[in-house]
Design an enzyme around this catalytic site. Structure first.
Site, PDB file in Angstrom:
ATOM      1  N   HIS A 104       0.956  -1.277  -0.071  1.00 21.68           N
ATOM      2  CA  HIS A 104      -0.109   0.029   0.067  1.00 21.68           C
ATOM      3  C   HIS A 104       1.061   1.355  -0.086  1.00 21.68           C
ATOM      4  O   HIS A 104       1.782   1.450   1.057  1.00 21.68           O
ATOM      5  CB  HIS A 104      -0.844   0.210   1.368  1.00 21.68           C
ATOM      6  CG  HIS A 104      -2.107  -0.816   1.129  1.00 21.68           C
ATOM      7  ND1 HIS A 104      -3.236  -0.577   1.637  1.00 21.68           N
ATOM      8  CD2 HIS A 104      -2.453  -1.890   0.048  1.00 21.68           C
ATOM      9  CE1 HIS A 104      -4.210  -1.512   1.547  1.00 21.68           C
ATOM     10  NE2 HIS A 104      -3.652  -2.218   0.577  1.00 21.68           N
TER      11      HIS A 104
ATOM     12  N   LYS B 126       1.448  -0.434  15.148  1.00 16.96           N
ATOM     13  CA  LYS B 126       2.931  -0.540  15.453  1.00 16.96           C
ATOM     14  C   LYS B 126       3.339  -1.656  16.355  1.00 16.96           C
ATOM     15  O   LYS B 126       4.476  -2.121  16.293  1.00 16.96           O
ATOM     16  CB  LYS B 126       3.209   0.524  16.388  1.00 16.96           C
ATOM     17  CG  LYS B 126       3.265   2.183  15.422  1.00 16.96           C
ATOM     18  CD  LYS B 126       4.502   2.030  14.721  1.00 16.96           C
ATOM     19  CE  LYS B 126       4.255   3.126  13.415  1.00 16.96           C
ATOM     20  NZ  LYS B 126       4.065   2.727  12.260  1.00 16.96           N
TER      21      LYS B 126
ATOM     22  N   PRO C  57      -3.890  -0.179  18.969  1.00 16.44           N
ATOM     23  CA  PRO C  57      -3.460  -0.534  17.535  1.00 16.44           C
ATOM     24  C   PRO C  57      -3.616   0.599  16.550  1.00 16.44           C
ATOM     25  O   PRO C  57      -3.236   0.328  15.373  1.00 16.44           O
ATOM     26  CB  PRO C  57      -4.608  -1.789  17.148  1.00 16.44           C
ATOM     27  CG  PRO C  57      -5.784  -1.465  18.381  1.00 16.44           C
ATOM     28  CD  PRO C  57      -5.002  -0.644  19.551  1.00 16.44           C
TER      29      PRO C  57
ATOM     30  N   TYR D   9       4.078   6.539  10.151  1.00 13.79           N
ATOM     31  CA  TYR D   9       3.235   5.337   9.817  1.00 13.79           C
ATOM     32  C   TYR D   9       4.225   4.004   9.110  1.00 13.79           C
ATOM     33  O   TYR D   9       3.969   3.012   9.314  1.00 13.79           O
ATOM     34  CB  TYR D   9       2.027   5.825   8.850  1.00 13.79           C
ATOM     35  CG  TYR D   9       0.971   4.694   8.898  1.00 13.79           C
ATOM     36  CD1 TYR D   9       0.080   4.515   9.751  1.00 13.79           C
ATOM     37  CD2 TYR D   9       1.122   3.945   7.572  1.00 13.79           C
ATOM     38  CE1 TYR D   9      -0.902   3.479   9.794  1.00 13.79           C
ATOM     39  CE2 TYR D   9      -0.015   3.062   7.595  1.00 13.79           C
ATOM     40  CZ  TYR D   9      -0.941   2.925   8.670  1.00 13.79           C
ATOM     41  OH  TYR D   9      -1.908   1.613   8.771  1.00 13.79           O
TER      42      TYR D   9
ATOM     43  N   TYR E 287      -8.822   5.238   8.087  1.00  9.53           N
ATOM     44  CA  TYR E 287      -8.897   5.754   9.496  1.00  9.53           C
ATOM     45  C   TYR E 287     -10.174   6.752   9.550  1.00  9.53           C
ATOM     46  O   TYR E 287      -9.647   7.759   9.033  1.00  9.53           O
ATOM     47  CB  TYR E 287      -7.715   6.235  10.208  1.00  9.53           C
ATOM     48  CG  TYR E 287      -6.805   5.087  10.230  1.00  9.53           C
ATOM     49  CD1 TYR E 287      -6.408   4.181  11.260  1.00  9.53           C
ATOM     50  CD2 TYR E 287      -5.619   4.529   9.230  1.00  9.53           C
ATOM     51  CE1 TYR E 287      -5.480   3.107  11.530  1.00  9.53           C
ATOM     52  CE2 TYR E 287      -4.879   3.702   9.177  1.00  9.53           C
ATOM     53  CZ  TYR E 287      -4.601   2.940  10.373  1.00  9.53           C
ATOM     54  OH  TYR E 287      -3.745   1.764  10.674  1.00  9.53           O
TER      55      TYR E 287
HETATM   56  P1  RFL Z   1       1.905 -12.280  21.591  1.00 12.79           P
HETATM   57  O1  RFL Z   1       1.512 -12.319  20.060  1.00 12.79           O
HETATM   58  O2  RFL Z   1       1.025 -12.094  22.516  1.00 12.79           O
HETATM   59  O3  RFL Z   1       2.456 -13.751  21.611  1.00 12.79           O
HETATM   60  C1  RFL Z   1       3.068 -14.317  22.960  1.00 12.79           C
HETATM   61  C2  RFL Z   1       3.007 -15.824  22.966  1.00 12.79           C
HETATM   62  O4  RFL Z   1       3.328 -16.083  24.471  1.00 12.79           O
HETATM   63  C3  RFL Z   1       2.484 -16.924  24.976  1.00 12.79           C
HETATM   64  N1  RFL Z   1       2.764 -17.071  26.371  1.00 12.79           N
HETATM   65  C4  RFL Z   1       3.423 -18.003  26.920  1.00 12.79           C
HETATM   66  N2  RFL Z   1       4.114 -19.003  26.568  1.00 12.79           N
HETATM   67  C5  RFL Z   1       4.736 -19.830  27.512  1.00 12.79           C
HETATM   68  N3  RFL Z   1       4.604 -19.485  28.977  1.00 12.79           N
HETATM   69  C6  RFL Z   1       3.774 -18.733  29.274  1.00 12.79           C
HETATM   70  N4  RFL Z   1       3.394 -18.340  30.729  1.00 12.79           N
HETATM   71  C7  RFL Z   1       3.108 -17.522  28.406  1.00 12.79           C
HETATM   72  N5  RFL Z   1       2.279 -16.528  28.479  1.00 12.79           N
HETATM   73  C8  RFL Z   1       2.081 -16.436  27.311  1.00 12.79           C
HETATM   74  C9  RFL Z   1       1.040 -16.726  24.320  1.00 12.79           C
HETATM   75  O5  RFL Z   1       0.136 -17.744  24.520  1.00 12.79           O
HETATM   76  C10 RFL Z   1       1.667 -16.194  23.005  1.00 12.79           C
HETATM   77  O6  RFL Z   1       1.443 -17.388  21.841  1.00 12.79           O
HETATM   78  O7  RFL Z   1       3.192 -11.361  21.468  1.00 12.79           O
HETATM   79  P2  RFL Z   1       4.428 -11.135  20.530  1.00 12.79           P
HETATM   80  O8  RFL Z   1       5.021 -12.240  19.966  1.00 12.79           O
HETATM   81  O9  RFL Z   1       5.302 -10.070  21.281  1.00 12.79           O
HETATM   82  O10 RFL Z   1       3.573 -10.370  19.459  1.00 12.79           O
HETATM   83  C11 RFL Z   1       3.186  -8.860  19.538  1.00 12.79           C
HETATM   84  C12 RFL Z   1       1.873  -8.824  18.426  1.00 12.79           C
HETATM   85  O11 RFL Z   1       1.006  -9.977  18.741  1.00 12.79           O
HETATM   86  C13 RFL Z   1       1.005  -7.579  19.006  1.00 12.79           C
HETATM   87  O12 RFL Z   1       1.857  -6.495  19.301  1.00 12.79           O
HETATM   88  C14 RFL Z   1       0.016  -7.226  17.592  1.00 12.79           C
HETATM   89  O13 RFL Z   1      -0.724  -8.136  17.454  1.00 12.79           O
HETATM   90  C15 RFL Z   1      -0.450  -5.717  18.102  1.00 12.79           C
HETATM   91  N6  RFL Z   1      -1.422  -5.612  16.812  1.00 12.79           N
HETATM   92  C16 RFL Z   1      -0.750  -4.819  15.635  1.00 12.79           C
HETATM   93  N7  RFL Z   1       0.268  -4.588  15.568  1.00 12.79           N
HETATM   94  C17 RFL Z   1       0.840  -4.187  14.424  1.00 12.79           C
HETATM   95  O14 RFL Z   1       2.025  -4.205  14.204  1.00 12.79           O
HETATM   96  N8  RFL Z   1       0.004  -3.783  13.325  1.00 12.79           N
HETATM   97  C18 RFL Z   1      -1.457  -4.083  13.192  1.00 12.79           C
HETATM   98  O15 RFL Z   1      -2.119  -3.783  12.408  1.00 12.79           O
HETATM   99  C19 RFL Z   1      -1.842  -4.331  14.530  1.00 12.79           C
HETATM  100  N9  RFL Z   1      -3.141  -4.520  14.898  1.00 12.79           N
HETATM  101  C20 RFL Z   1      -2.849  -5.580  17.145  1.00 12.79           C
HETATM  102  C21 RFL Z   1      -3.779  -4.994  15.875  1.00 12.79           C
HETATM  103  C22 RFL Z   1      -3.316  -5.991  18.050  1.00 12.79           C
HETATM  104  C23 RFL Z   1      -4.932  -6.364  18.285  1.00 12.79           C
HETATM  105  N10 RFL Z   1      -4.977  -6.630  19.607  1.00 12.79           N
HETATM  106  C24 RFL Z   1      -6.110  -7.779  19.692  1.00 12.79           C
HETATM  107  C25 RFL Z   1      -4.571  -6.376  20.666  1.00 12.79           C
HETATM  108  C26 RFL Z   1      -5.075  -5.148  16.165  1.00 12.79           C
HETATM  109  C27 RFL Z   1      -5.556  -5.730  17.330  1.00 12.79           C
HETATM  110  C28 RFL Z   1      -7.273  -5.790  17.291  1.00 12.79           C
HETATM  111  C1  PHB Z   2      -5.448  -4.732  10.972  1.00 15.41           C
HETATM  112  O1  PHB Z   2      -5.968  -4.825   9.598  1.00 15.41           O
HETATM  113  O2  PHB Z   2      -6.179  -5.536  11.770  1.00 15.41           O
HETATM  114  C2  PHB Z   2      -5.190  -3.423  11.320  1.00 15.41           C
HETATM  115  C3  PHB Z   2      -4.755  -2.476  10.483  1.00 15.41           C
HETATM  116  C4  PHB Z   2      -4.343  -1.250  10.936  1.00 15.41           C
HETATM  117  C5  PHB Z   2      -4.457  -0.910  12.294  1.00 15.41           C
HETATM  118  C6  PHB Z   2      -4.707  -1.968  13.105  1.00 15.41           C
HETATM  119  C7  PHB Z   2      -5.182  -3.197  12.641  1.00 15.41           C
HETATM  120  O3  PHB Z   2      -3.841   0.265  12.668  1.00 15.41           O
END
Ligand code: RFL
Ligand code: PHB
Length: 392
Positions: free
Chosen positions: A76, A300, A296, A387, A204
């Site tokens: 994009h 980032k 989110p 961004y 957004y």
């Molecule tokens: P995770 O993905 O939470 O993985 C951690 C893992 O550790 C396990 N765990 C354990 N394992 C062993 N022993 C224990 N005691 C444990 N406790 C936990 C868990 O089961 C899990 O498998 O962390 P990690 O790897 O640091 O990754 C981080 C990302 O997942 C997170 O920052 C992103 O998803 C945030 N996020 C977004 N980030 C972006 O860069 N771009 C996006 O567009 C974006 N959109 C989002 C998001 C997060 C969202 N939510 C639901 C919080 C959109 C949403 C809605």
């Molecule tokens: C997503 O596609 O899940 C998404 C995209 C951009 C954001 C957060 C989530 O800032």
């Protein structure tokens, strides 16, 4: 599967941070064991991030897991900000020379899992009672149970990649860590549906009724969000109610093109800013969500996680070549980037959401800032630069 009793780096957590670190270290000839408390299916079932910065794509390439991303990811060159009946495109490519790639976290995780399996590297899923020990000595340990039997893995280092609720950060003595936190007074309700996106790039949207985001996973699958109350339950949001609310928050000339369809995933996520400093205690390194959380809005979280493990992999490689300066500088180097992403995510969240306590005045301030952004290339460049992501 034989679980070794010793490894160079024991990685707790098989989310994107843990698996990417494992792959980067493997490429550098460093042994790892990954210990995850959930099943592989559970990890793949979590729908999260969708937007990857170039820095993240580069690291996935370095890890040898970018083939499908290049084939299926959507580059994009721009992103849209809307308010009222207006929509402003931020031309990321023209303003920064860079783009972002839309490719779901689920797919990143699947690619990393497949690569780890193909290389025959050990990942323990469904580990119980995971605990870390002797963090300030020279031979830290991870203990856990598997099928009711106790196990212990000794390592040179432990990487705490276990997310916000994990055990690693919680095992650092309280007087060592300083934490900073802001909890936002709303959540995001998100759905996945197999319909084409209303616009080919993300939107957004700031509206008087609250924030909305039009995102996607492909040209036929959307990921859409609306700001909701923290008390809301997904059951209160049947698909019709979701789409009606989503539509009202888009500018009318965009909303009229909206195609809706049944959702096959729906969840509510709270929004939080959080940082724990430092990101190292003895032989334990924290990386990704275990050390910091962003709302989110700036996309980032996953990108910060990838940046952390990229820097950690570099530091550990240098250590094994006889240069410990990298591991000593790891926390400070990460935190400089983390705080800038925290700032951007907080600012963008503040600009785009309804904050009930800020009232009409707050809404006027947001509208004036968005109007200014439309007129000012300088401000668009600031947004674009953040961004697409800051360098490591
Ligand atoms: P995770 O993905 O939470 O993985 C951690 C893992 O550790 C396990 N765990 C354990 N394992 C062993 N022993 C224990 N005691 C444990 N406790 C936990 C868990 O089961 C899990 O498998 O962390 P990690 O790897 O640091 O990754 C981080 C990302 O997942 C997170 O920052 C992103 O998803 C945030 N996020 C977004 N980030 C972006 O860069 N771009 C996006 O567009 C974006 N959109 C989002 C998001 C997060 C969202 N939510 C639901 C919080 C959109 C949403 C809605
Ligand atoms: C997503 O596609 O899940 C998404 C995209 C951009 C954001 C957060 C989530 O800032």
């Amino acid at each position: 599967m034989t679980i070794p009793q010793r490894t160079q780096v024991a990685i707790v957590g098989a989310g994107p941070s843990g698996l990417l670190l494992g792959q980067l270290l493997h490429k550098a000839g460093i042994d790892t064991v990954v210990i995850e408390q959930r099943s592989a299916d559970y990890v793949l079932g979590r729908i999260r991030a969708g937007v990857l910065e170039q820095v993240t794509v580069d690291l996935l390439e370095q890890a040898g897991v970018a083939d499908r991303l290049h084939a299926e990811g959507l580059p994009h060159d721009g992103v849209n900000l809307s308010f009222g009946d207006r929509m402003q495109r931020i031309d990321l490519k023209a303003l920064t020379g860079k783009h972002v790639t839309v490719y779901g976290q689920t797919e990143v995780t699947r690619d990393l899992m497949d690569a780890r399996r193909a290389e025959g590297l050990v990942t323990v899923y469904e580990a119980g009672d995971v605990a870390v020990h002797d963090l300030d000595g020279t031979s830290p340990r991870v203990t856990f149970t598997l099928d009711g039997r106790p196990h212990e893995v000794r390592a040179d280092f432990i990487a705490g990649c276990d997310g916000y609720h994990g055990v690693c950060r919680a095992s650092v003595p309280q007087d060592v860590l300083k934490t900073y936190e802001r909890v936002y007074p709303f959540g995001w309700l998100g759905i996945l549906a197999d319909v084409p996106p209303v616009e080919h790039e993300l939107i957004y949207a700031n509206s008087e009724r609250g924030f909305a985001l039009s995102s996607m996973r492909s040209s036929t699958r959307v990921r859409c969000y609306v700001q909701c109350s923290l008390d809301d339950k997904v059951e209160q949001w049947p698909d019709d109610a979701f789409w009606a609310e989503f539509k009202r928050r888009l500018p009318p000339h965009v909303a009229e093109r909206l195609i809706t369809g049944p959702s096959f995933e729906k969840s509510i996520a709270p929004l939080r800013s959080f940082v724990a400093e430092p990101m190292r205690f003895g032989r334990l390194f924290l990386a990704g969500d275990s050390a910091h959380i962003v709302p989110p809005t700036g996309a980032k979280g996953l990108n910060l996680a990838a940046g952390d493990v990229g820097m950690l992999a570099e530091a550990l490689q240098a250590y094994y070549r006889g240069d410990p300066a990298g591991i000593d500088g790891y926390s400070a180097r990460c935190l400089r980037r983390v705080w800038k992403a925290e700032r951007f995510s907080w600012w963008f969240t503040s600009l785009m959401h309804r904050f009930p306590e800020n009232g009409e005045f707050g809404f006027k301030m947001q509208t004036a800032e968005l109007d200014y952004l439309c007129q000012s290339e300088a401000m668009q460049k600031v947004v674009a630069e953040n961004y697409v992501g800051l360098p490591l």
